[in-house]
Design an enzyme around this catalytic site. Structure first.
Site, mmCIF file in Angstrom:
data_model
loop_
_atom_site.group_PDB
_atom_site.id
_atom_site.type_symbol
_atom_site.label_atom_id
_atom_site.label_comp_id
_atom_site.label_asym_id
_atom_site.label_seq_id
_atom_site.Cartn_x
_atom_site.Cartn_y
_atom_site.Cartn_z
ATOM 1 C CD GLU A 64 -28.843 -36.434 12.527
ATOM 2 O OE1 GLU A 64 -29.871 -36.484 13.061
ATOM 3 O OE2 GLU A 64 -27.688 -36.761 13.285
ATOM 4 N NE ARG A 120 -21.033 -37.279 20.522
ATOM 5 C CZ ARG A 120 -22.206 -37.766 20.327
ATOM 6 N NH1 ARG A 120 -22.840 -38.774 20.658
ATOM 7 N NH2 ARG A 120 -23.009 -36.999 19.070
ATOM 8 C CB THR A 209 -32.139 -51.472 18.991
ATOM 9 O OG1 THR A 209 -32.896 -50.521 19.465
ATOM 10 C CG2 THR A 209 -32.003 -52.428 20.293
ATOM 11 C CG ASP A 235 -30.553 -42.065 17.107
ATOM 12 O OD1 ASP A 235 -31.173 -42.446 16.433
ATOM 13 O OD2 ASP A 235 -29.177 -42.288 17.251
ATOM 14 C CB SER A 300 -28.650 -40.521 25.345
ATOM 15 O OG SER A 300 -27.511 -40.374 24.409
#
Lengths: 353, 353
Positions: A64, A120, A209, A235, A300
């Site tokens: 990405e 972060r 995880t 994610d 998140s």
């Protein structure tokens, strides 16, 4: 205007220099300082040029690019996610990033971001929890004890005052490693035999995880009223951690909805399911936690502005540090239009030797 | 499976090493070898994951990311375009790029691409002209004599046998510099007082000007039958070089239509105006030049696959070269899930010193 010198040079923070910068600062101080930059940038959310990350998917993972800009600085991160990598001794996630000056387009920083991303991500989780977790939460369940786990623990210790950790991982050795790493750092730690045991008495539940699949790390019956869930591991498309019923009982907070609807836990919900943008809470426009019984969920996935904040923070830290190298990255001919002449002069120089 | 060593290291080609690699190879040989990779990748066009570049525009320029992948390798380029940069001694265009292994997501090459982009742009122009220019063209007009000009000239010499160059630039000093750089390299060169004079007798017309605005470098009356136009300079929204009437008389060839319609000369035309994709000509599906009187136009904006070809070529060259450094870019803990432990061990090491 005087011509600046060494236009070819871009400061570069290697993995070793990043470690030394973090250690010289202190991990918890680094997390706290970084959190200030992240909060600052969430507060001025509307000044950023935002887009979903630019992803290239393959059978075993994803690569990405995550660009953003505030009009003065431009930053992007390259990051991969390959769960199978650990089988060949590689990291699931590695990353590097660049910060540039918008006026000239010239990079001003190139840095490793594998370690920086871990920091972060943890700092962002803790910033969100400051606004969403029950007041005076002291106990956190930490499910999934991989590379992200210690950073999450220390961020919640540094920013929220978490004192007790309840660890669970399908691989007990991972929990034991995490406990061993963290025990000397002032946290009370219990290694648990199941996720159910880990969430007992926890006011905050963090899931981190790494399997690239829809999993059910948390089921509905495990989530009592008043809990804050910090869901870090879901994610990318097809990768979630929570049972859908939990989402339906929670107030859901996200970074950037167009990206989270593709990548986050809420990919399990209707595309118009109500969510709150975290920046609106941080900027004071909306309230995060309204009442003690409320279940809050920070879904998140990681957003480009957080990397931007991290790049900005590291750039500022370098001003008073020698933890970087000088990289000959940009062609800098004496006369800008004479790029070819630069080659000719190099040739003359080599021939003269 | 044995664990590979030095997983933290990514080969890095600095500006100096790129110059040395190009010089050791020979500029014309480099262009010819690079052209083979570019042609190869155009021929297998359908195996690439393609998208328009990811651009971040600002008042004075643009910063772009150009990713692509063939399923085995992934490449991207960072490139800026800031015409005003020359005022402060900077390059209008600087670039760097990364090639990665899709299976692991790990970068296998980081390289400067300011010089490499100049070379790949020129090589791509020459590849297109091989299929589009009149047979046995020997004279090329080169309008706009900035950083790209010598590379264009040498690519057309090396790949097409161009012998005579007719130079024009609004800044005569630029033409004189270009002539000075190229004269020793076996080209006959005329510096012209106007674009009209430059195109006299030229079978190929290359435009490579840099202003970020709609300009009319070529007007309709300047273009006789049978000419091939290689339009390199028009490459972002609001930046074109040719009068619209020329486009209406030409057969237009483009790299990737969704990007060229935004950035190329054809932004002046209706969104459904017929164009031919260059890859279809190179792969033999369609014919480029059908007849002597035809005006052909390569509306070049530069596409990610060309950078991919260039990255692939440089990676292969490095196998038999020492023109690179080893960059400590990727965190490589002994145990992949123990990223934090890597910090702890570094701390122990520092404390022991």
């Amino acid at each position: 205007m005087p011509v600046p010198q060494n236009l070819n040079i871009v400061p570069f923070v290697s993995v070793e220099n990043m470690m030394d910068l973090v250690l010289a600062t202190g991990v918890e101080t680094f997390l706290k300082e970084l959190a200030v930059y992240i909060e600052e940038d969430f507060r001025r959310w509307e000044s950023f040029d935002k887009r979903p990350r630019v992803a290239s998917h393959s059978p075993d993972g994803v690569i990405e690019l995550m660009p953003t800009s505030d009009g003065r600085l431009y930053g992007f991160k390259y990051v991969n996610g390959h769960p199978k990598n650990t089988r060949t001794g590689r990291q699931t996630v590695t990353a590097f990033g660049v910060l540039s000056d918008v006026d000239s387009g010239y990079p001003v920083l190139l840095t490793e971001m594998t370690i920086l991303t871990a920091l972060r991500t943890a700092a962002t989780s803790a910033v969100a929890a400051k606004y969403l977790a029950p007041r005076n939460a002291r106990t956190m369940a930490l499910i999934g004890n991989g590379a992200q786990s210690e950073f999450q623990a220390l961020a919640f210790k540094a920013l929220l005052g978490v004192e007790q950790l309840r660890l669970y991982d399908i691989d007990r050795a991972a929990s034991e490693r995490c406990a061993r790493n963290l025990s000397p750092l002032g946290l009370q730690i219990a290694v648990c035999a199941s996720a159910e045991e880990a969430v007992e008495g926890a006011e905050i539940i963090t899931t981190a995880t790494a399997d690239k699949q829809n999993a059910t790390i948390l089921t509905d019956n495990m989530i009592g009223p008043g809990v804050h869930i910090n869901a870090v591991g879901g994610d990318c498309p097809g990768k979630t951690e929570l049972h859908r019923d939990i989402l339906l009982r929670s107030d859901i907070f996200v970074e950037y909805p167009p990206q989270t609807r593709i990548e986050g836990e809420i990919q399990q919900l209707a595309p118009d399911h109500a969510v709150t943008e975290l920046w609106q809470v941080i900027s004071g426009e909306l309230i995060g936690r309204r009442e003690a019984q409320q279940i809050t969920l920070f879904d998140s996935v990681g957003f480009a502005t957080e990397d931007f904040s991290a790049l900005r923070y590291v750039r500022d830290k370098l001003a008073a540090s020698d933890h970087f190298e000088k990289l000959d990255l940009l062609a800098d001919p004496d006369e800008p239009r004479d790029l070819f002449g630069m080659l000719l002069r190099r040739q003359a120089l080599i021939s003269a030797v």
